[in-house]
Write a protein that holds these residues in place. Structure first.
Motif, short mmCIF file in Angstrom:
data_model
loop_
_atom_site.label_atom_id
_atom_site.label_comp_id
_atom_site.label_asym_id
_atom_site.label_seq_id
_atom_site.Cartn_x
_atom_site.Cartn_y
_atom_site.Cartn_z
N TRP A 129 95.68 -5.89 50.76
CA TRP A 129 96.01 -5.21 49.48
C TRP A 129 95.03 -5.03 48.96
CZ3 TRP A 129 95.46 -6.36 44.67
CH2 TRP A 129 96.05 -5.58 43.60
N LEU A 130 93.97 -6.01 48.64
CA LEU A 130 92.63 -5.92 47.94
C LEU A 130 91.75 -4.78 48.48
CD1 LEU A 130 92.03 -9.66 47.49
CD2 LEU A 130 92.66 -8.05 45.86
N SER A 131 91.73 -4.76 49.87
CA SER A 131 90.59 -3.66 50.48
C SER A 131 91.30 -2.46 50.13
CB SER A 131 90.66 -3.94 51.99
OG SER A 131 91.67 -3.93 52.68
N SER A 132 92.85 -2.25 50.19
CA SER A 132 93.28 -0.90 49.92
C SER A 132 92.97 -0.25 48.68
CB SER A 132 94.85 -0.91 50.50
OG SER A 132 95.62 -1.60 49.47
N ARG A 133 92.82 -1.23 47.66
CA ARG A 133 92.79 -1.00 46.30
C ARG A 133 91.03 -0.87 45.84
NH1 ARG A 133 96.87 1.78 44.20
NH2 ARG A 133 98.77 0.94 45.08
N GLY A 134 90.21 -0.85 46.99
CA GLY A 134 88.85 -0.91 46.75
C GLY A 134 88.46 -2.29 46.34
N ARG A 135 88.90 -3.18 46.20
CA ARG A 135 88.52 -4.28 45.44
C ARG A 135 87.88 -5.24 46.76
NH1 ARG A 135 93.21 -6.94 42.03
NH2 ARG A 135 91.71 -8.76 42.22
N VAL A 136 86.85 -4.75 47.37
CA VAL A 136 86.22 -5.38 48.58
C VAL A 136 85.72 -6.62 48.35
CG1 VAL A 136 84.41 -4.99 50.43
CG2 VAL A 136 85.51 -2.91 49.45
N ASN A 137 85.05 -7.05 47.30
CA ASN A 137 84.42 -8.29 46.93
C ASN A 137 85.51 -9.39 46.96
OD1 ASN A 137 81.89 -7.23 46.88
ND2 ASN A 137 81.76 -7.02 44.91
N PHE A 168 84.12 -4.25 58.26
CA PHE A 168 85.33 -4.37 57.35
C PHE A 168 84.57 -3.91 55.94
CE2 PHE A 168 87.41 -6.99 53.94
CZ PHE A 168 88.46 -6.40 54.11
N VAL A 169 83.51 -4.43 55.63
CA VAL A 169 83.20 -3.98 54.13
C VAL A 169 82.81 -2.43 54.13
CG1 VAL A 169 81.23 -4.15 52.31
CG2 VAL A 169 82.16 -6.31 53.75
N VAL A 170 82.25 -1.92 55.08
CA VAL A 170 82.09 -0.49 55.06
C VAL A 170 83.20 0.41 54.91
CG1 VAL A 170 80.95 1.47 56.28
CG2 VAL A 170 79.72 -0.75 56.03
N SER A 171 84.21 -0.26 55.96
CA SER A 171 85.19 0.73 56.14
C SER A 171 86.26 0.41 54.91
CB SER A 171 86.13 0.21 57.47
OG SER A 171 86.54 -1.28 57.51
N ALA A 172 86.21 -0.57 54.34
CA ALA A 172 86.90 -0.95 52.90
C ALA A 172 86.41 -0.07 51.81
CB ALA A 172 87.23 -2.41 52.73
N SER A 173 85.21 -0.04 51.86
CA SER A 173 84.54 0.65 50.67
C SER A 173 84.73 2.03 50.80
CB SER A 173 83.18 0.36 50.88
OG SER A 173 82.60 -0.97 50.74
N GLN A 174 85.04 2.74 52.02
CA GLN A 174 85.09 4.19 51.88
C GLN A 174 86.33 4.35 51.59
OE1 GLN A 174 84.57 4.72 56.41
NE2 GLN A 174 82.56 4.66 56.02
#
Length: 558
Positions: free
Chosen positions: A289-297, A322-328
């Motif tokens: 959920w965090l990554s889907s909302r752009g909260r990668v850190n 993971f960080v790159v794909s989530a940031s996108q």
């Protein structure tokens, strides 16, 4: 281009990247096992919040009109003098309109004495229900007999509203805040019910408690499933329900007998909900959920905690992917509206709603019809609930071998056939045995459908979409008392309704795609790809052609 090539081309997308992280950190490591254990209180609360209303509104079968002038007499003599005989039973809602001083002279009521409705309330013989309930305490019988069912209906209205709200909250603000909020609503509604004095304040408190059902467990269920790898997802999903919800069902009737008072029962089953206050300090937010909302850190921090507790090390290149794909996906803000804008996913959720409604109405109606066993209320409830653990355990063992579609639709068909056979056998042991077998089968379908729906929906709309599906079950549950009541029109009618409903739901369920062994979709597009990759016979379709059609359909809608 076939599906495999398409998936390989997309291997660096958000879903694949997180699955790669899970592979290295452990699909079912120490932290995931701790989360599985952490589901225990919420699974038990799930059973308590649903079924406790049956025990606080239980109606003692032997009751009669209260006559103050006869209170000094023995209970049997008092009842025989007060209640007219209708057939072989004493009347529960009428009393003789007699001169009670005259009756006390010879302890008999003159012949042809007229009868009138109860004037001074009722007396209850607490044998079948050996403790005071809200029904016996407040006289919710005879002309007031609809108060208990009305309060239960309002509970499910609360479930409808709470399911939508907390599903939206879980997708908008996170799984943990929604989990805390829904369990606190159960606490407020449960404790508030104790201090009510009438129907409407009690119904309002049941409404508040209802807003927690079933989000009080399903939010934690979804959170944990999002951390478990595909190989173990079936075991975690089903064993949590079998062990925790099943145990709660088995505990509740004997807990009610032990405390022997409806108010104390609410205290005992409601106070534990305060355990949810430690959740923000012990349960991690969903990294998906965090990554889907752009909260990668924040997602990375949670994953590092998994590394530490599981004793594993994620390769830097995997974490970087993971960080790159989530940031996108930082700018994505998909909601349930996008779910319905997608043609394939719209079809999926409509079909799943129909299947889930059928499971809910059959499950609830079989519980309500279980009194036909001819045993006391508590043994009856225990016997029907005892099917939960073995049926769901069996499901956990075979679900990954046979798949979600077969084990949702197959048991639905079996339960439908068993229920229809009930019309051909007499009441008593034969009919009851078939009902228990049907309950065993519907347990399997119900739980397979819960996991199936969670796996079909993309992460940004998983909680709200699942909540919508579960809310449809609450609507069906509102109908089930009327299905059981239809027996008064024709004895076989409720059985026919349930049997035909099961068979129709089976035919609808086969149209849904299989998710066995697949990664949970992270975006709407990935969800569409899963749906479009399967036909009724399991043959893959041309994904690119279907995606062009989907874009045209979306353009028409907008």
């Amino acid at each position: 281009m076939d599906v495999k090539e398409e998936l390989n081309k997309k291997k660096n997308d958000d879903s694949d990247a997180f699955e790669a992280v899970l592979m290295h950190v452990g699909e079912l490591g120490r932290y995931q096992k701790l989360l599985f254990l952490g589901m225990a209180p919420f699974g038990i609360f799930f059973a308590f919040v649903y079924f406790v209303q049956m025990f606080i509104t239980a109606t003692p079968q032997r009751h009669w009109c209260k006559v103050p002038e006869l209170e000094h007499l023995d209970i049997e003599l008092r009842r025989n003098l007060t209640a007219p005989v209708t057939g072989i039973e004493l009347e529960r809602c009428l009393m003789y309109d007699a001169n009670w001083s005259q009756v006390l002279l010879n302890y008999s009521v003159p012949p042809d004495t007229p009868t009138v409705p109860c004037r001074n309330g009722w007396e209850f013989e607490l044998k079948d229900i050996p403790y005071p309930t809200i029904v016996s305490e407040r006289g919710w019988v005879c002309e007031n007999a609809g108060y208990g069912p009305l309060a239960q209906t309002i509970f499910f209205v609360g479930s409808f509203i709470g399911g939508i709200f907390f599903g939206w909250m879980a997708d908008r603000f996170g799984r943990v805040p929604a989990l805390v909020g829904t369990n606190l609503m159960a606490f407020v509604g449960g404790i508030g019910s104790i201090y009510t004095t009438g129907l409407w304040d009690f119904s309002f408190c049941r409404f508040i408690a209802g807003t927690s059902y079933d989000s009080c467990f399903m939010t934690m269920y979804i959170l944990v499933l999002e951390y478990v790898g595909p190989r173990y997802r079936t075991m975690v999903a089903n064993m949590s329900i079998a062990l925790y919800f099943g145990s709660g069902c088995l505990m509740l009737p004997w807990l009610a007998l032990w405390v022997s008072d409806w108010k104390r029962l609410l205290w005992v089953t409601t106070l534990p909900f305060l355990l949810v206050l430690i959740v923000p300090f012990t349960v991690p937010e969903s990294a998906r959920w965090l990554s889907s909302r752009g909260r990668v850190n924040d997602a990375v921090k949670v994953i590092r905690r998994f590394e530490k507790i599981n004793g594993k090390k994620i390769p830097e290149d995997v974490m970087d992917d993971f960080v790159v794909s989530a940031s996108q996906t930082r700018q994505t803000n998909e909601s349930i509206k996008d779910l319905f804008m997608s043609g394939p996913l719209r079809r999926v959720i409509i079909l799943m709603v129909l299947v889930y409604m059928a499971c809910a109405i059959i499950f609830d109606a079989l519980v309500r019809m279980s009194e036909g066993l001819g045993l006391d209320f508590f043994i009856t409830f225990t016997l029907t609930s005892a099917t939960e653990i073995p049926s769901v355990t069996l499901l956990a063992l075979i679900l990954d071998r046979w798949g979600r579609r077969i084990l949702t639709c197959g048991p639905l068909a079996v339960s439908g056939i068993l229920i229809l056979i009930m019309t051909l056998v007499p009441k008593g042991v034969p009919q009851v045995s078939l009902a228990i077998l049907a309950r065993f089968a519907i347990n399997m379908s119900y739980n397979a459908a819960i996991q199936w729906s969670a796996e079909l929906l993309p992460t940004p709309v998983r909680a709200s979409g699942s909540a919508l599906i579960h809310v449809s079950g609450y609507v069906a549950t509102l109908v089930s008392p009327f299905v059981v009541f239809s027996e008064r029109l024709w004895r076989q009618l409720p059985i026919l309704i349930l049997g035909i409903t099961a068979l129709l739901a089976c035919s609808v369920g086969v149209l849904l795609p299989e998710t066995n062994g697949q990664q949970m979709p992270q975006t709407i597009e990935e969800g569409e790809r899963i749906v479009n990759s399967y036909t009724l016979c399991g043959k893959t379709e041309d994904v690119e052609e279907i995606q062009v059609e989907n874009e045209k359909e979306k353009a028409l809608i907008t």
